[in-house]
Design a protein around this motif. Structure first.
Motif, PDB file in Angstrom:
ATOM      1  N   GLU A 212       0.821  -1.212   0.000  1.00 46.62           N
ATOM      2  CA  GLU A 212       0.000   0.000   0.000  1.00 46.62           C
ATOM      3  C   GLU A 212       0.855   1.262   0.000  1.00 46.62           C
ATOM      4  OE1 GLU A 212      -3.103   0.361   2.790  1.00 46.62           O
ATOM      5  OE2 GLU A 212      -4.165  -1.452   2.133  1.00 46.62           O
ATOM      6  N   GLY A 213       1.954   1.251   0.757  1.00 42.63           N
ATOM      7  CA  GLY A 213       2.804   2.439   0.809  1.00 42.63           C
ATOM      8  C   GLY A 213       3.376   2.787  -0.551  1.00 42.63           C
ATOM      9  N   ALA A 214       3.852   1.767  -1.262  1.00 42.65           N
ATOM     10  CA  ALA A 214       4.411   2.000  -2.590  1.00 42.65           C
ATOM     11  C   ALA A 214       3.348   2.502  -3.553  1.00 42.65           C
ATOM     12  CB  ALA A 214       5.047   0.716  -3.126  1.00 42.65           C
ATOM     13  N   SER A 227      -4.248  13.985  -5.687  1.00 41.70           N
ATOM     14  CA  SER A 227      -3.977  15.025  -4.703  1.00 41.70           C
ATOM     15  C   SER A 227      -3.953  14.428  -3.297  1.00 41.70           C
ATOM     16  CB  SER A 227      -5.056  16.107  -4.774  1.00 41.70           C
ATOM     17  OG  SER A 227      -6.319  15.578  -4.382  1.00 41.70           O
ATOM     18  N   ALA A 228      -3.452  15.205  -2.356  1.00 35.22           N
ATOM     19  CA  ALA A 228      -3.424  14.753  -0.967  1.00 35.22           C
ATOM     20  C   ALA A 228      -4.837  14.494  -0.460  1.00 35.22           C
ATOM     21  CB  ALA A 228      -2.717  15.792  -0.096  1.00 35.22           C
ATOM     22  N   ALA A 229      -5.787  15.342  -0.884  1.00 38.32           N
ATOM     23  CA  ALA A 229      -7.184  15.170  -0.454  1.00 38.32           C
ATOM     24  C   ALA A 229      -7.758  13.867  -1.000  1.00 38.32           C
ATOM     25  CB  ALA A 229      -8.015  16.357  -0.919  1.00 38.32           C
ATOM     26  N   CYS A 234      -9.330   8.137   0.285  1.00 39.24           N
ATOM     27  CA  CYS A 234      -9.276   6.680   0.108  1.00 39.24           C
ATOM     28  C   CYS A 234      -9.237   5.939   1.436  1.00 39.24           C
ATOM     29  CB  CYS A 234      -8.056   6.303  -0.724  1.00 39.24           C
ATOM     30  SG  CYS A 234      -8.208   6.705  -2.481  1.00 39.24           S
ATOM     31  N   GLN A 235      -8.723   6.609   2.463  1.00 42.29           N
ATOM     32  CA  GLN A 235      -8.688   5.967   3.766  1.00 42.29           C
ATOM     33  C   GLN A 235     -10.087   5.761   4.332  1.00 42.29           C
ATOM     34  OE1 GLN A 235      -6.136   8.620   6.009  1.00 42.29           O
ATOM     35  NE2 GLN A 235      -4.310   7.431   5.494  1.00 42.29           N
ATOM     36  N   ASP A 236     -11.008   6.642   3.985  1.00 37.02           N
ATOM     37  CA  ASP A 236     -12.383   6.548   4.483  1.00 37.02           C
ATOM     38  C   ASP A 236     -13.326   5.888   3.482  1.00 37.02           C
ATOM     39  OD1 ASP A 236     -11.549   7.990   6.757  1.00 37.02           O
ATOM     40  OD2 ASP A 236     -11.850   9.887   5.685  1.00 37.02           O
ATOM     41  N   ALA A 240     -13.158   3.276  -3.115  1.00 38.33           N
ATOM     42  CA  ALA A 240     -12.215   4.050  -3.919  1.00 38.33           C
ATOM     43  C   ALA A 240     -10.817   3.438  -3.860  1.00 38.33           C
ATOM     44  CB  ALA A 240     -12.179   5.501  -3.441  1.00 38.33           C
ATOM     45  N   TRP A 241     -10.410   3.007  -2.661  1.00 37.35           N
ATOM     46  CA  TRP A 241      -9.084   2.402  -2.553  1.00 37.35           C
ATOM     47  C   TRP A 241      -9.025   1.053  -3.267  1.00 37.35           C
ATOM     48  CZ3 TRP A 241      -4.389   3.660  -2.117  1.00 37.35           C
ATOM     49  CH2 TRP A 241      -3.404   2.701  -1.821  1.00 37.35           C
TER      50      TRP A 241
END
Length: 406
Positions: A212-214, A227-229, A234-236, A240-241
């Motif tokens: 996931e980090g990569a 974007s950062a937003a 995606c965390q919520d 989407a993720w």
């Protein structure tokens, strides 16, 4: 018989040595020099002759500047609007305060772009052009007058000489901000480009889509443009993720089963990478780099079909200190654009209009507190002409070599 040029002997990276040249010259019974410059205008040559007409013009004992003459051959005359008329060789004082090299370079790039944009705008109005005497037309002959041919000044007639890829990027950015297209020519390697770094991140994520980090790092790159937003969302939003992860898995499978280029083309189209890059001011440059990298990777993938093998080779190329001719940055297009040329690449070439905006930022100039003095825009000059008339082959439009700034 010895044949040499002290202006060429400064290039240590080519194995040249100025002291060796001076010793050989002093041992020669006779010395002959080329006394005619066949590329620059008489006005520019006269300006350079006057500039270097002083003791020790290059701050090196025994290294003199022999005045040269101009070729009598006719050449087009550059006509500019009255408000932009300039001397054949001009200096621009950027600031009264002491400037760092970076500050001076940024100001010089901005000033250069402003001047180029102004003269090209004048050309579009028909107020800036090259004029040369043409064949006599019937009515002109009767009146005893010669007809003149006018050729508009184009971006491709203008060269900006820089010392590094970073300086080239600064000038290109300032020109783009003023709506002026440019193309960079140099010896830089595509492996050292920002696109190589971004593509390496993307391929690393697709090689192991479960990391996931990569994947997040790749998505944040300029190529994928999340974007950062969007990444935070995606965390919520599990759906989407999942879509991002499934796309990465699909490209992984394509790469494994159908090869690198098939996966690359699918990714380029589906992720709208080209569209995203072309929206940037230097987008064509970036897209050219990306496609060049893909071509090199595809060629190597025929020898290294495995994902890990190809990625290891990619990383090795990015870390290498030397690269082959196939890795040199390519031209974005053949359009008539302002030419941004590295000093070493420009050697032997000729341009109707040259600008050398960063020559006054040499370290010795900073020590002399003259780093704010930056030469710009000399007309009808070339690197060969500079080798003959300015005492250095490294900057045709400049007013002085770094050794003589003080």
């Amino acid at each position: 018989m010895f044949r040499g040029d002290p202006k060429q002997a400064i290039y240590a990276f080519r194995g040249a040595d100025l002291a060796t040249y001076l010793k050989a010259r002093d041992e020669a019974a006779r010395q002959y020099s080329l006394a005619t410059n066949h590329r620059s205008t008489p006005e520019l040559i006269d300006a350079l002759n006057r500039l270097f007409d002083r003791p020790r013009p290059f701050a090196e004992p025994g290294l003199t500047y022999p005045p040269v003459g101009a070729s009598p051959r006719p050449r087009p005359r550059l006509v500019l609007p009255e408000q932009t008329q300039a001397a054949p060789l001009a200096l621009v004082w950027l600031d009264d305060e002491h400037l760092t090299k970076g500050q001076a370079g940024a100001l010089a790039a901005r000033d250069t772009a402003r001047r180029i944009a102004a003269v090209l705008a004048a050309s579009a109005r028909g107020a800036a052009y090259f004029e040369e005497e043409g064949a006599r037309e019937a009515d002109a002959a009767i009146a005893g007058r010669s007809s003149f041919k006018r050729t508009p000044l184009k971006g491709g007639d203008i060269a900006v000489l820089v010392a590094s890829h970073r300086q080239a990027a600064e000038v290109a950015s300032e020109l783009a901000a003023r709506g002026v297209s440019s193309v960079r020519r140099g010896k830089e390697s595509v492996w050292l480009s920002e696109e190589a770094e971004a593509l390496a991140a993307v391929l690393a994520a697709y090689a192991e889509p479960g990391r996931e980090g990569a994947l997040r790092y790749a998505l944040a790159s300029r190529l994928l443009g999340r974007s950062a937003a969007e990444l935070a969302a995606c965390q919520d939003d599990a759906r989407a993720w999942d879509e991002e992860r499934e796309a990465a898995e699909r490209y992984h499978q394509l790469w494994q089963q159908q090869g690198f280029m098939r996966a690359f083309r699918a990714w380029l189209d589906e992720q709208r990478v080209a569209e995203r890059l072309l929206a940037l001011v230097d987008g064509e440059r970036r897209l050219t780099n990306l496609l060049h990298l893909a071509e090199l990777l595809q060629s190597e993938s025929l020898q290294r079909p495995g994902l890990e093998q190809l990625l290891a080779w990619f990383d090795a190329q990015r870390r290498a200190e030397a690269h082959g001719e196939e890795a040199l940055l390519r031209l974005e297009s053949d359009a008539e654009r302002v030419q941004i040329v590295t000093i070493h690449t420009a050697k032997g070439l000729e341009y109707p209009w040259c600008s050398a905006p960063t020559c006054g930022t040499a370290p010795c100039c900073a020590r002399a507190r003259t780093s704010a003095a930056t030469p710009t825009t000399a007309r009808r000059c070339s690197t060969s002409a500079a080798s003959t008339s300015s005492g250095t082959a490294s900057a045709p439009a400049r007013s002085a070599s770094p050794r003589s700034c003080a």
